[in-house]
Write an enzyme that holds these catalytic residues in place. Structure first.
Site, PDB file in Angstrom:
ATOM      1  N   PHE A  70     -10.172  -0.472  -0.109  1.00 50.12           N
ATOM      2  CA  PHE A  70      -9.644  -1.209   1.038  1.00 50.12           C
ATOM      3  C   PHE A  70     -10.506  -2.749   1.084  1.00 50.12           C
ATOM      4  CE2 PHE A  70     -10.174  -2.891   5.449  1.00 50.12           C
ATOM      5  CZ  PHE A  70      -8.678  -2.928   5.705  1.00 50.12           C
ATOM      6  N   ASP A  78       0.934  -1.057  -0.038  1.00 46.60           N
ATOM      7  CA  ASP A  78       0.010  -0.052   0.129  1.00 46.60           C
ATOM      8  C   ASP A  78       0.989   1.256  -0.088  1.00 46.60           C
ATOM      9  OD1 ASP A  78      -2.239   1.696   0.276  1.00 46.60           O
ATOM     10  OD2 ASP A  78      -2.673   1.304   2.365  1.00 46.60           O
TER      11      ASP A  78
HETATM   12  P1  5GP Z   1       1.805  -0.080   3.868  1.00 47.74           P
HETATM   13  O1  5GP Z   1       2.651  -0.097   5.316  1.00 47.74           O
HETATM   14  O2  5GP Z   1       2.285  -0.557   2.653  1.00 47.74           O
HETATM   15  O3  5GP Z   1       0.962   0.918   3.793  1.00 47.74           O
HETATM   16  O4  5GP Z   1       0.487  -1.249   4.285  1.00 47.74           O
HETATM   17  C1  5GP Z   1       0.992  -2.520   4.354  1.00 47.74           C
HETATM   18  C2  5GP Z   1      -0.154  -3.320   5.497  1.00 47.74           C
HETATM   19  O5  5GP Z   1      -1.197  -2.382   5.740  1.00 47.74           O
HETATM   20  C3  5GP Z   1      -0.374  -4.375   4.633  1.00 47.74           C
HETATM   21  O6  5GP Z   1       0.422  -5.683   5.117  1.00 47.74           O
HETATM   22  C4  5GP Z   1      -1.737  -4.712   5.392  1.00 47.74           C
HETATM   23  O7  5GP Z   1      -1.758  -5.245   6.667  1.00 47.74           O
HETATM   24  C5  5GP Z   1      -2.281  -3.108   5.570  1.00 47.74           C
HETATM   25  N1  5GP Z   1      -3.190  -2.538   4.438  1.00 47.74           N
HETATM   26  C6  5GP Z   1      -2.889  -1.954   3.329  1.00 47.74           C
HETATM   27  N2  5GP Z   1      -3.921  -1.881   2.440  1.00 47.74           N
HETATM   28  C7  5GP Z   1      -4.911  -2.517   2.850  1.00 47.74           C
HETATM   29  C8  5GP Z   1      -6.207  -3.067   2.470  1.00 47.74           C
HETATM   30  O8  5GP Z   1      -6.718  -2.731   1.377  1.00 47.74           O
HETATM   31  N3  5GP Z   1      -7.084  -3.876   3.190  1.00 47.74           N
HETATM   32  C9  5GP Z   1      -6.227  -4.655   4.318  1.00 47.74           C
HETATM   33  N4  5GP Z   1      -6.967  -5.356   5.062  1.00 47.74           N
HETATM   34  N5  5GP Z   1      -5.219  -4.216   4.896  1.00 47.74           N
HETATM   35  C10 5GP Z   1      -4.492  -3.333   4.017  1.00 47.74           C
END
Ligand code: 5GP
Ligand code: MG
Length: 189
Positions: free
Chosen positions: A152, A102
């Site tokens: 999401f 993300d």
């Molecule tokens: P980042 O650090 O890349 O922003 O986010 C990584 C973590 O955020 C992922 O491993 C996940 O746990 C959570 N995350 C990010 N986007 C989503 C999403 O659309 N759905 C869910 N359930 N978790 C997300």
């Protein structure tokens, strides 16, 4: 649980067929090398379990528990490691597996920590899902299951406040499910 799903993005069979391809790519990329997989829990649990059984190489498995979501559906920006010990990956080719890329903060922090605390021969990243958004941290995934929009998603390991991980598919959560509960604190990877 099913009533909370707006729509299904990837059915179980679609995911498993893609994992066959992904596992073939990974098997080719690491042939003859000493592979260590580091799975980022809890989100990658189901993805990693299905993917690893398709990789036709000897490998070691380690897990890291990380949290970056603290309530709601927006990343807090703070990455917390839940254990003190970093997997021993000295001299190993490391493949970090996570559920979704993300903002990139989580995987950036994980890769940085592995490189700082050990001397891996290489570090690459594999995610089931990659959101088409600008990243907060510069991080490229080397192996990607599917690209998705900025929505999401839940299921197949991904949670909303620790629920929905056991759905066999990846789907979009209905807005009304999280609209009323943003104030309540939750945490999950
Ligand atoms: P980042 O650090 O890349 O922003 O986010 C990584 C973590 O955020 C992922 O491993 C996940 O746990 C959570 N995350 C990010 N986007 C989503 C999403 O659309 N759905 C869910 N359930 N978790 C997300
Ligand atoms: Mg996760």
């Amino acid at each position: 649980m099913l009533n909370d799903v707006e729509r299904i993005l990837f059915h179980e069979q679609t995911i498993l067929s893609r994992l066959d391809e992904l596992a073939r790519e990974i098997t080719e990329a690491y042939r003859g090398k000493e592979l260590t997989v580091v799975a980022v829990l809890n989100g990658s649990l189901i993805f990693a379990a299905d993917l690893l059984r398709r990789i036709q190489l000897p490998l070691k498995l380690d897990c890291l528990s990380v949290a970056s979501y603290h309530g709601g559906t927006e990343s807090s920006g703070v990455v917390t490691f839940k254990q003190l010990n970093t997997p021993d990956v000295d001299g190993r080719h490391v493949l970090v597996i996570d559920d979704i890329l993300d903002s990139g903060r989580t995987l950036h922090a994980v890769c940085q920590r592995l490189r700082k605390e050990a001397r891996p021969a290489s570090v690459r990243v594999c995610v089931l899902l990659r959101k088409r958004i600008a990243r907060a941290e510069e991080l490229e995934a080397d192996f990607v299951g599917f690209d998705i929009g900025n929505e999401f998603v839940i299921g197949y390991g991904l949670d909303y406040q620790e629920h929905y991980r056991n759905l066999p598919f990846v789907g979009v959560l209905k807005h009304e499910v999280f609209a009323g509960s943003l104030a309540s604190a939750g945490e999950g990877q």
